[in-house]
Write a protein that holds these residues in place. Structure first.
Motif, PDB file in Angstrom:
ATOM      1  N   LEU A 169      14.936  23.842 -35.284  1.00  0.00           N
ATOM      2  CA  LEU A 169      14.447  22.255 -35.702  1.00  0.00           C
ATOM      3  C   LEU A 169      15.272  21.633 -36.584  1.00  0.00           C
ATOM      4  O   LEU A 169      15.560  20.547 -36.646  1.00  0.00           O
ATOM      5  CB  LEU A 169      13.000  22.535 -36.162  1.00  0.00           C
ATOM      6  N   GLY A 187      12.815  16.998 -34.349  1.00  0.00           N
ATOM      7  CA  GLY A 187      12.285  18.096 -34.023  1.00  0.00           C
ATOM      8  C   GLY A 187      10.787  17.687 -34.204  1.00  0.00           C
ATOM      9  O   GLY A 187       9.866  18.003 -33.393  1.00  0.00           O
ATOM     10  N   VAL A 188      10.448  16.977 -35.201  1.00  0.00           N
ATOM     11  CA  VAL A 188       9.004  16.597 -35.514  1.00  0.00           C
ATOM     12  C   VAL A 188       8.688  15.678 -34.337  1.00  0.00           C
ATOM     13  O   VAL A 188       7.341  15.692 -34.018  1.00  0.00           O
ATOM     14  CB  VAL A 188       8.940  15.808 -37.007  1.00  0.00           C
ATOM     15  N   LEU A 191       7.552  17.817 -31.379  1.00  0.00           N
ATOM     16  CA  LEU A 191       6.460  18.673 -31.898  1.00  0.00           C
ATOM     17  C   LEU A 191       5.319  17.854 -31.972  1.00  0.00           C
ATOM     18  O   LEU A 191       4.113  18.241 -31.128  1.00  0.00           O
ATOM     19  CB  LEU A 191       6.435  19.215 -33.445  1.00  0.00           C
ATOM     20  N   ILE A 195       1.978  18.323 -29.223  1.00  0.00           N
ATOM     21  CA  ILE A 195       0.410  18.318 -29.499  1.00  0.00           C
ATOM     22  C   ILE A 195      -0.252  17.339 -29.072  1.00  0.00           C
ATOM     23  O   ILE A 195      -1.437  17.570 -28.529  1.00  0.00           O
ATOM     24  CB  ILE A 195       0.579  18.220 -31.266  1.00  0.00           C
ATOM     25  N   GLY A 366      11.569  21.822 -32.196  1.00  0.00           N
ATOM     26  CA  GLY A 366      10.439  21.411 -32.139  1.00  0.00           C
ATOM     27  C   GLY A 366       9.342  21.561 -31.093  1.00  0.00           C
ATOM     28  O   GLY A 366       8.102  21.662 -31.331  1.00  0.00           O
ATOM     29  N   ALA A 367       9.900  22.184 -29.888  1.00  0.00           N
ATOM     30  CA  ALA A 367       8.995  22.599 -28.713  1.00  0.00           C
ATOM     31  C   ALA A 367       8.704  24.162 -29.113  1.00  0.00           C
ATOM     32  O   ALA A 367       7.477  24.432 -28.931  1.00  0.00           O
ATOM     33  CB  ALA A 367       9.643  22.655 -27.428  1.00  0.00           C
ATOM     34  N   THR A 368       9.678  24.918 -29.508  1.00  0.00           N
ATOM     35  CA  THR A 368       9.316  26.230 -29.462  1.00  0.00           C
ATOM     36  C   THR A 368       8.406  26.555 -30.916  1.00  0.00           C
ATOM     37  O   THR A 368       7.736  27.470 -30.915  1.00  0.00           O
ATOM     38  CB  THR A 368      10.691  27.052 -29.625  1.00  0.00           C
ATOM     39  N   LEU A 369       8.532  25.806 -31.894  1.00  0.00           N
ATOM     40  CA  LEU A 369       7.834  25.912 -33.272  1.00  0.00           C
ATOM     41  C   LEU A 369       6.401  26.057 -32.908  1.00  0.00           C
ATOM     42  O   LEU A 369       5.663  27.068 -33.349  1.00  0.00           O
ATOM     43  CB  LEU A 369       8.243  24.989 -34.213  1.00  0.00           C
ATOM     44  N   VAL A 370       5.846  25.248 -32.238  1.00  0.00           N
ATOM     45  CA  VAL A 370       4.500  25.108 -32.140  1.00  0.00           C
ATOM     46  C   VAL A 370       4.170  26.442 -30.902  1.00  0.00           C
ATOM     47  O   VAL A 370       2.934  27.105 -31.345  1.00  0.00           O
ATOM     48  CB  VAL A 370       3.899  23.951 -31.349  1.00  0.00           C
TER      49      VAL A 370
END
Length: 462
Positions: A169, A187-188, A191, A195, A366-370
């Motif tokens: 990110l 990234g945000v 994300l 969501i 951004g996709a992998t963080l969640v």
């Protein structure tokens, strides 16, 4: 039977449902996009460190192709090999230290790049036998690999992966513009998009949340100048696999650390499969659960043996796979067949992979963080189902302290023997082994055993 009290409506497609091809392909693509970077990164790291640049395109193609074959086997479960679930097989980061040690051993002896690869794939081939043998004793190992240990390992896997997601990110490892406002904004944005889409009541919107987030993020990166399409490298149209292309070699000094990592990988796989069972609303105790674990670990071992045969580094069941299942609500094992086919094609036609490599790191982060956070949450959920008495809390606290402590201070072990460093240099291995040792050393109170049995019965009834 379901492993918890959550409604099965959380799943759009259950384990044995057969989605129509468009829905299955869409779900499969999201798994592939979530895991693509993870599959190709270990070959890139190993190739760069050992001076194997000339062989990198072939190594990357084989990593993708073998991941596809292994994923197909896990989903199809031929002859009882595989878990019969979406268990995406990818190149394991856990083997990096041991594989690099084997490579440097040959390099110090004056070996060529081909000699290095022959040694690595030789010891990895025989190391896979360790995991295949362990799969036959999963029932007995459950005395050691308890739900408490499994929950700790899954939590550590998720927490360790979160570091990878947040690094992407920010722009990627060693990026000159790491942490730049533009990277963080991208990234945000991805994300928040995922969501919001995931909260939709429309199955198709939720099903496509990750791929839409990546597409919108890539478009935003293109408009902002963060995504500048690069000329594709000069790659062959098709990469054909060849068994033992670089020869075959063996050395006990290189083999022992690799064999021990296969043991740790087995524990990690048990944790991932348990989380997968929970998400797919399958039992996490009883004969069917043990059979699924036995087949899944055997599938990992067979996949690793195929990998060593066709010049790919050891595979494991990817944990981010569970995050995608939770976000999309698709647990159908038939989607695993599509994932396997797509990964195989990516390896067969390296140009496709070269295009996907151009997705900006902040967009992927951004996709992998969640998704990685979802893995850690699955571990917490398993821990919450166990009676958290004083003994359990002590084991959890010590294991997380050791695992996360070593991850925070990786130089802590640099004066110890290389074998010790290879075993304990990650949060997963150090924390997982600590949990196992403490569970064996600290006696379990009789009342706790009764409570554990009651909790498992409650889970089965739910």
């Amino acid at each position: 039977m379901q492993p918890d009290s959550e409604p099965s409506s959380d799943l759009i497609y259950g384990l044995d449902d057969r989605p129509k091809p468009p829905a299955a392909i869409l779900a499969a693509l999201q798994h592939v996009l979530a895991s693509f970077v993870g599959i190709i990164t270990p070959p890139l790291v190993i190739g760069s460190a050992l001076g194997l640049t000339a062989h990198l395109p072939y190594l990357i193609s084989m990593a993708l192709m073998v991941s596809g074959v292994g994923t197909f086997i896990q989903a199809r479960r031929p002859f009882g090999i595989g878990a019969g679930m979406i268990c995406l097989q990818g190149t394991s980061f856990a083997f990096l230290g041991a594989v690099l040690s084997a490579g440097f051993l040959v390099k110090q002896r004056g070996g060529s790049p081909e000699d290095i690869l022959a040694m690595i794939f030789g010891v990895c081939f025989f190391g896979a036998v360790v995991q295949i043998v362990l799969s036959r004793f999963i029932g007995q190992l459950r005395r050691v690999v308890t739900p408490l240990v499994t929950g700790i390992v899954i939590t550590l896997i998720g927490v360790s992966l979160i570091k990878v997601g947040i690094t992407d990110l920010g722009g990627g490892f060693n990026a000159p513009d790491f942490g730049a406002p533009g990277n963080l904004a991208l990234g945000v944005f991805v994300l928040l998009t995922i969501i919001l889409l995931n909260r939709s009541n429309t199955p198709w919107v939720r099903l496509s949340a990750i791929i839409i987030g990546l597409l919108l993020g890539s478009l935003a990166a293109w408009f902002s100048g963060k995504l500048v399409p690069q000329a594709l490298p000069d790659l062959p149209l098709v990469s054909l696999p060849a068994p033992f292309k670089f020869g075959f070699s063996f050395d006990w000094t290189a083999f022992l650390p690799v064999a021990l990592i296969y043991l740790i990988s087995t524990i990690e796989t048990v944790g991932d499969l348990t989380a997968n069972c929970m998400l797919a609303r399958q039992p996490i105790s009883g004969p069917s659960y043990i059979s699924r674990l036995r087949g899944g670990v055997l599938g990992d071992g067979v996949s690793c043996m195929i990998a060593a045969t066709f010049s790919a580094f050891p595979n494991t069941t990817f944990a981010q796979n569970n995050g995608v299942i939770q976000l999309t609500g698709v647990a159908s094992r038939y989607v695993g067949l599509y994932i396997g086919a797509i990964l195989f094609c990516l390896g067969l036609f390296p140009m496709i992979g070269a295009v996907l490599q151009q997705i900006p790191k902040p967009v992927l982060g951004g996709a992998t963080l969640v998704m990685f956070g979802s893995v850690a949450a699955a571990g917490v959920r398993i821990l919450a189902q166990s009676p958290l008495d004083r003994r359990s809390m002590l084991i959890i606290a010590t294991s997380l302290g050791v695992g996360l402590g070593i991850a925070a201070q990786p130089n802590l072990l640099h004066l110890l023997p290389k074998l010790v460093q290879n075993l304990f240099d990650s949060a997963i291995t150090s924390g997982g082994l600590t949990a196992i040792i403490l569970c064996l050393l600290l006696p379990e109170a009789k009342t706790t055993r009764v409570e554990s049995a009651a909790a498992l019965n409650k889970i089965e009834q739910a």
